[in-house]
Design a protein around this motif. Sequence first.
Motif, PDB file in Angstrom:
ATOM      1  N   GLU A   3       4.177   2.506  -2.358  1.00 54.38           N
ATOM      2  CA  GLU A   3       5.073   2.403  -1.219  1.00 54.38           C
ATOM      3  C   GLU A   3       4.422   1.537  -0.132  1.00 54.38           C
ATOM      4  O   GLU A   3       3.234   1.676   0.147  1.00 54.38           O
ATOM      5  CB  GLU A   3       5.314   3.812  -0.708  1.00 54.38           C
ATOM      6  N   SER A   4       5.209   0.671   0.470  1.00 55.23           N
ATOM      7  CA  SER A   4       4.674  -0.140   1.560  1.00 55.23           C
ATOM      8  C   SER A   4       4.703   0.643   2.863  1.00 55.23           C
ATOM      9  O   SER A   4       5.410   1.636   3.015  1.00 55.23           O
ATOM     10  CB  SER A   4       5.495  -1.426   1.712  1.00 55.23           C
ATOM     11  N   ARG A   5       3.931   0.179   3.811  1.00 58.10           N
ATOM     12  CA  ARG A   5       3.939   0.797   5.141  1.00 58.10           C
ATOM     13  C   ARG A   5       5.322   0.682   5.787  1.00 58.10           C
ATOM     14  O   ARG A   5       5.736   1.555   6.533  1.00 58.10           O
ATOM     15  CB  ARG A   5       2.892   0.141   6.042  1.00 58.10           C
ATOM     16  N   HIS A   8       7.453   3.447   4.310  1.00 60.88           N
ATOM     17  CA  HIS A   8       7.014   4.711   4.893  1.00 60.88           C
ATOM     18  C   HIS A   8       7.552   4.841   6.321  1.00 60.88           C
ATOM     19  O   HIS A   8       8.119   5.872   6.694  1.00 60.88           O
ATOM     20  CB  HIS A   8       5.477   4.756   4.870  1.00 60.88           C
ATOM     21  N   ALA A   9       7.390   3.797   7.092  1.00 62.58           N
ATOM     22  CA  ALA A   9       7.837   3.813   8.487  1.00 62.58           C
ATOM     23  C   ALA A   9       9.352   3.981   8.590  1.00 62.58           C
ATOM     24  O   ALA A   9       9.836   4.714   9.453  1.00 62.58           O
ATOM     25  CB  ALA A   9       7.398   2.534   9.190  1.00 62.58           C
ATOM     26  N   MET A  10      10.101   3.325   7.713  1.00 55.65           N
ATOM     27  CA  MET A  10      11.558   3.420   7.792  1.00 55.65           C
ATOM     28  C   MET A  10      12.056   4.801   7.380  1.00 55.65           C
ATOM     29  O   MET A  10      13.028   5.303   7.934  1.00 55.65           O
ATOM     30  CB  MET A  10      12.228   2.329   6.954  1.00 55.65           C
ATOM     31  N   ARG A  11      11.384   5.450   6.441  1.00 55.05           N
ATOM     32  CA  ARG A  11      11.761   6.823   6.106  1.00 55.05           C
ATOM     33  C   ARG A  11      11.521   7.737   7.311  1.00 55.05           C
ATOM     34  O   ARG A  11      12.355   8.580   7.642  1.00 55.05           O
ATOM     35  CB  ARG A  11      11.011   7.300   4.881  1.00 55.05           C
ATOM     36  N   ALA A  44      13.009  -7.850   7.969  1.00 55.93           N
ATOM     37  CA  ALA A  44      12.430  -9.167   7.699  1.00 55.93           C
ATOM     38  C   ALA A  44      11.359  -9.088   6.614  1.00 55.93           C
ATOM     39  O   ALA A  44      11.174 -10.029   5.847  1.00 55.93           O
ATOM     40  CB  ALA A  44      11.843  -9.760   8.980  1.00 55.93           C
ATOM     41  N   ALA A  45      10.659  -7.959   6.541  1.00 57.09           N
ATOM     42  CA  ALA A  45       9.555  -7.819   5.591  1.00 57.09           C
ATOM     43  C   ALA A  45       9.994  -7.362   4.203  1.00 57.09           C
ATOM     44  O   ALA A  45       9.496  -7.869   3.199  1.00 57.09           O
ATOM     45  CB  ALA A  45       8.511  -6.849   6.146  1.00 57.09           C
ATOM     46  N   ILE A  46      10.921  -6.380   4.157  1.00 55.38           N
ATOM     47  CA  ILE A  46      11.257  -5.799   2.848  1.00 55.38           C
ATOM     48  C   ILE A  46      12.724  -5.930   2.464  1.00 55.38           C
ATOM     49  O   ILE A  46      13.107  -5.560   1.369  1.00 55.38           O
ATOM     50  CB  ILE A  46      10.823  -4.315   2.748  1.00 55.38           C
ATOM     51  N   GLY A  47      13.539  -6.457   3.362  1.00 54.47           N
ATOM     52  CA  GLY A  47      14.942  -6.694   3.046  1.00 54.47           C
ATOM     53  C   GLY A  47      15.865  -5.579   3.497  1.00 54.47           C
ATOM     54  O   GLY A  47      15.465  -4.426   3.641  1.00 54.47           O
ATOM     55  N   ASP A  73      -0.617   9.553   3.256  1.00 51.61           N
ATOM     56  CA  ASP A  73      -1.116   8.184   3.414  1.00 51.61           C
ATOM     57  C   ASP A  73      -0.155   7.261   2.704  1.00 51.61           C
ATOM     58  O   ASP A  73       0.132   7.440   1.523  1.00 51.61           O
ATOM     59  CB  ASP A  73      -2.515   8.053   2.825  1.00 51.61           C
ATOM     60  N   ALA A  74       0.343   6.270   3.415  1.00 52.40           N
ATOM     61  CA  ALA A  74       1.308   5.335   2.840  1.00 52.40           C
ATOM     62  C   ALA A  74       0.641   4.256   2.003  1.00 52.40           C
ATOM     63  O   ALA A  74       1.321   3.434   1.410  1.00 52.40           O
ATOM     64  CB  ALA A  74       2.141   4.702   3.939  1.00 52.40           C
ATOM     65  N   GLY A  75      -0.662   4.212   1.966  1.00 51.51           N
ATOM     66  CA  GLY A  75      -1.353   3.169   1.198  1.00 51.51           C
ATOM     67  C   GLY A  75      -1.471   1.899   2.013  1.00 51.51           C
ATOM     68  O   GLY A  75      -1.222   1.885   3.213  1.00 51.51           O
ATOM     69  N   PRO A  76      -1.824   0.794   1.349  1.00 53.70           N
ATOM     70  CA  PRO A  76      -2.051  -0.467   2.074  1.00 53.70           C
ATOM     71  C   PRO A  76      -0.809  -1.045   2.710  1.00 53.70           C
ATOM     72  O   PRO A  76       0.253  -0.797   2.339  1.00 53.70           O
ATOM     73  CB  PRO A  76      -2.591  -1.416   1.017  1.00 53.70           C
TER      74      PRO A  76
END
Length: 76
Positions: A3-5, A8-11, A44-47, A73-76
């Motif tokens: 999962e991208s940051r 994670h942030a949008m959830r 802009a980053a993930i669509g 932890d959302a990972g990198p």
Amino acid sequence: AAESRYEHAMRLWGAADRLQEELGGAPWPETTMKVGDPVELARAAIGEDAVETCLSEGRAMTVDEAIAYARMDAGP
């Protein structure tokens, strides 16, 4: 895939948005003034589709689920 940051942030944003609506809170204009619109940055980053999916998933979380998710932890 991890999962991208942004995901994670949008959830979390979706969960917070729903809670804010339930509690009758006002929007957070100071957030967008300081860092720009986080949702637009994520789009802009993930669509658009990924953002809308993540927001919807976040809005479906209970408060306890959102807290547990925030602690992950959302990972990198």
